[in-house]
Design a protein around this motif. Structure first.
Motif, PDB file in Angstrom:
ATOM      1  N   UNK A 234       0.831  -1.202   0.000  1.00  0.00           N
ATOM      2  CA  UNK A 234       0.000   0.000   0.000  1.00  0.00           C
ATOM      3  C   UNK A 234       0.868   1.256   0.000  1.00  0.00           C
ATOM      4  N   UNK A 235       2.184   1.079  -0.146  1.00  0.00           N
ATOM      5  CA  UNK A 235       3.122   2.201  -0.187  1.00  0.00           C
ATOM      6  C   UNK A 235       4.184   1.894  -1.235  1.00  0.00           C
ATOM      7  N   UNK A 236       4.641   2.903  -1.931  1.00  0.00           N
ATOM      8  CA  UNK A 236       5.711   2.701  -2.904  1.00  0.00           C
ATOM      9  C   UNK A 236       6.998   2.305  -2.191  1.00  0.00           C
ATOM     10  N   UNK A 237       7.908   1.667  -2.905  1.00  0.00           N
ATOM     11  CA  UNK A 237       9.161   1.193  -2.318  1.00  0.00           C
ATOM     12  C   UNK A 237      10.149   2.342  -2.212  1.00  0.00           C
ATOM     13  N   UNK A 238      10.546   2.679  -0.979  1.00  0.00           N
ATOM     14  CA  UNK A 238      11.556   3.718  -0.791  1.00  0.00           C
ATOM     15  C   UNK A 238      12.511   3.387   0.363  1.00  0.00           C
TER      16      UNK A 238
ATOM     17  N   UNK B  53      21.551   7.117   7.342  1.00  0.00           N
ATOM     18  CA  UNK B  53      21.722   8.210   8.294  1.00  0.00           C
ATOM     19  C   UNK B  53      22.286   7.755   9.637  1.00  0.00           C
ATOM     20  N   UNK B  54      22.275   6.437   9.905  1.00  0.00           N
ATOM     21  CA  UNK B  54      22.752   5.905  11.189  1.00  0.00           C
ATOM     22  C   UNK B  54      22.012   6.534  12.357  1.00  0.00           C
ATOM     23  N   UNK B  55      20.769   6.912  12.138  1.00  0.00           N
ATOM     24  CA  UNK B  55      19.972   7.572  13.172  1.00  0.00           C
ATOM     25  C   UNK B  55      18.519   7.151  12.971  1.00  0.00           C
ATOM     26  N   UNK B  56      17.958   6.472  13.967  1.00  0.00           N
ATOM     27  CA  UNK B  56      16.603   5.945  13.843  1.00  0.00           C
ATOM     28  C   UNK B  56      15.579   7.037  13.591  1.00  0.00           C
ATOM     29  N   UNK B  57      15.570   8.069  14.422  1.00  0.00           N
ATOM     30  CA  UNK B  57      14.547   9.107  14.306  1.00  0.00           C
ATOM     31  C   UNK B  57      14.635   9.841  12.981  1.00  0.00           C
ATOM     32  N   UNK B  58      15.850  10.179  12.576  1.00  0.00           N
ATOM     33  CA  UNK B  58      16.016  10.880  11.305  1.00  0.00           C
ATOM     34  C   UNK B  58      15.576  10.006  10.142  1.00  0.00           C
ATOM     35  N   UNK B  59      15.956   8.747  10.176  1.00  0.00           N
ATOM     36  CA  UNK B  59      15.617   7.842   9.071  1.00  0.00           C
ATOM     37  C   UNK B  59      14.114   7.648   8.945  1.00  0.00           C
ATOM     38  N   UNK B  60      13.444   7.402  10.077  1.00  0.00           N
ATOM     39  CA  UNK B  60      12.014   7.089  10.031  1.00  0.00           C
ATOM     40  C   UNK B  60      11.151   8.315   9.791  1.00  0.00           C
ATOM     41  N   UNK B  61      11.691   9.496  10.056  1.00  0.00           N
ATOM     42  CA  UNK B  61      10.929  10.726   9.826  1.00  0.00           C
ATOM     43  C   UNK B  61      11.303  11.416   8.518  1.00  0.00           C
TER      44      UNK B  61
ATOM     45  N   UNK C 164      12.018  11.550  -4.796  1.00  0.00           N
ATOM     46  CA  UNK C 164      11.590  10.502  -5.735  1.00  0.00           C
ATOM     47  C   UNK C 164      12.733   9.616  -6.199  1.00  0.00           C
ATOM     48  N   UNK C 165      13.980  10.125  -6.134  1.00  0.00           N
ATOM     49  CA  UNK C 165      15.123   9.323  -6.599  1.00  0.00           C
ATOM     50  C   UNK C 165      15.965   8.795  -5.445  1.00  0.00           C
ATOM     51  N   UNK C 166      15.393   8.749  -4.240  1.00  0.00           N
ATOM     52  CA  UNK C 166      16.144   8.327  -3.057  1.00  0.00           C
ATOM     53  C   UNK C 166      15.551   7.076  -2.421  1.00  0.00           C
ATOM     54  N   UNK C 167      16.431   6.224  -1.912  1.00  0.00           N
ATOM     55  CA  UNK C 167      16.066   5.040  -1.142  1.00  0.00           C
ATOM     56  C   UNK C 167      16.786   5.148   0.202  1.00  0.00           C
ATOM     57  N   UNK C 168      16.128   4.747   1.283  1.00  0.00           N
ATOM     58  CA  UNK C 168      16.685   4.866   2.627  1.00  0.00           C
ATOM     59  C   UNK C 168      16.895   3.479   3.226  1.00  0.00           C
ATOM     60  N   UNK C 169      18.024   3.289   3.914  1.00  0.00           N
ATOM     61  CA  UNK C 169      18.286   2.035   4.634  1.00  0.00           C
ATOM     62  C   UNK C 169      17.680   2.110   6.022  1.00  0.00           C
ATOM     63  N   UNK C 170      16.930   1.078   6.411  1.00  0.00           N
ATOM     64  CA  UNK C 170      16.447   0.936   7.777  1.00  0.00           C
ATOM     65  C   UNK C 170      16.904  -0.416   8.312  1.00  0.00           C
ATOM     66  N   UNK C 171      16.824  -0.611   9.635  1.00  0.00           N
ATOM     67  CA  UNK C 171      17.298  -1.859  10.233  1.00  0.00           C
ATOM     68  C   UNK C 171      16.284  -2.419  11.230  1.00  0.00           C
ATOM     69  N   UNK C 172      16.292  -3.730  11.372  1.00  0.00           N
ATOM     70  CA  UNK C 172      15.328  -4.446  12.210  1.00  0.00           C
ATOM     71  C   UNK C 172      15.412  -4.020  13.671  1.00  0.00           C
ATOM     72  N   UNK C 173      16.617  -3.749  14.164  1.00  0.00           N
ATOM     73  CA  UNK C 173      16.791  -3.424  15.588  1.00  0.00           C
ATOM     74  C   UNK C 173      16.043  -2.168  16.002  1.00  0.00           C
ATOM     75  N   UNK C 174      15.647  -1.357  15.051  1.00  0.00           N
ATOM     76  CA  UNK C 174      14.883  -0.148  15.367  1.00  0.00           C
ATOM     77  C   UNK C 174      13.427  -0.462  15.716  1.00  0.00           C
TER      78      UNK C 174
END
Length: 307
Positions: A21-25, A127-135, A140-150
């Motif tokens: 229900x959301x585009x891949x980013x 970003x190596x920062x949970x809050x910055x990454x999730x917010x 349109x041309x960017x992909x962000x890395x997230x991690x399970x531990x968050x």
């Protein structure tokens, strides 16, 4: 929505929530905790098990497809993250720091590059920062890395890969022909002085000169110098104060280890609460380690607050 042409084995799991229900980013790499093959990773997700992933990377670097990219996998302990993330389980050692061999890591770089390219992305950001990454709202041309531990009380993807996500980001972005992520618009490199990278509120300052950042740390025991990717560049050897003293643990996934360093085995997670530290020591993976009065082991003092 296509799947990667790098796939050498397909073993589709029924464990998914249908079309996204959301585009891949986002891309969320995981450690599978075992030197498994591409086929065995897919076999880990039979019907009835509440888990799956989009791709697996076996110990020889071969890629498997477990859940098609168009569908949301069950991988990150966060439905919101899985709706927008391609999830990748990577063969790894069974013990911390869950190291991956070069074949796995090189395939991860190639797979992330392919995922970004097919989804119209020119940059993979870490970003190596949970809050910055999730917010952060990716362009349109960017992909962000997230991690399970968050999202869960887990160490996934393990410190081995976590400490290389800046490298992964840079190599994928370079392969895509995009510009490397920089901390500021004018490309100035800033060295930040904090207690831990995650504790942005503890920041004492940001310096253009590394020497000035180190001088600040030397005046403030318990602080370190971090680069833009959150890598600890310098920690003063100055002793903070005499032991014993009490600390407050406010996170639920802080490891107790048999010795002062991530190279020592983990015994358990320490419950949230107040504890007495009877000895300090330097060691791998933290600016300072503290020995628990109970004798249970050592904890990283980077994630504690003195009381």
């Amino acid at each position: 929505m296509s799947n990667s042409s790098l796939v050498s084995y397909t073993g589709l799991s029924p464990n998914h929530s249908g079309q996204r229900t959301h585009s891949i980013d986002r891309i969320t790499p995981h450690c599978v905790v075992g030197q498994l093959s591409a086929e065995t990773i897919c076999a880990c997700f039979p019907a009835g098990r509440d888990a799956s992933c989009n791709y697996g990377i076996g110990t020889d670097g071969r890629v498997s497809l477990c859940v098609e990219e168009k569908n949301r996998s069950w991988c990150s302990s966060s439905s919101a993250n899985d709706q927008r993330a391609i999830t990748i389980e990577c063969a790894s050692d069974k013990t911390e720091p869950y190291a991956m061999n070069s074949a796995v890591y090189n395939s991860l770089i190639k797979l992330c590059t392919d995922i970004c390219k097919r989804n119209g992305k020119k940059k993979l950001l870490w970003f190596a920062d949970k809050n910055k990454s999730l917010n952060y709202a990716p362009k349109s041309d960017e992909m962000v890395i997230t991690v399970h531990r968050w999202f869960a009380n887990k160490s996934c993807p393990g410190d081995w890969l976590y400490n290389r996500l800046g490298d992964l980001s840079a190599k994928v972005t370079a392969a895509l022909g995009g510009s490397t992520q920089t901390p500021t618009a004018d490309s100035t490199v800033w060295y930040r002085v904090r207690k831990t990278w995650a504790d942005a509120k503890s920041q004492l300052g940001a310096y253009k000169e590394l020497a000035n950042a180190k001088a600040c740390v030397d005046k403030h025991p318990g602080y370190s110098v971090f680069d833009v990717n959150g890598v600890n560049l310098y920690t003063s050897n100055t002793t903070t104060s005499a032991v014993p003293y009490k600390v407050r643990v406010s996170i639920s996934d802080l490891n107790i280890r048999k010795g002062p360093g991530t190279n020592y085995a983990r015994t358990q997670y320490i419950p949230v609460g107040t504890y007495t530290i009877v000895e300090e020591a330097d060691g791998q993976g933290a600016s300072k380690w503290g020995k628990l009065k109970s004798g249970a082991g050592w904890i990283s003092l980077d994630y504690c607050k003195r009381v």
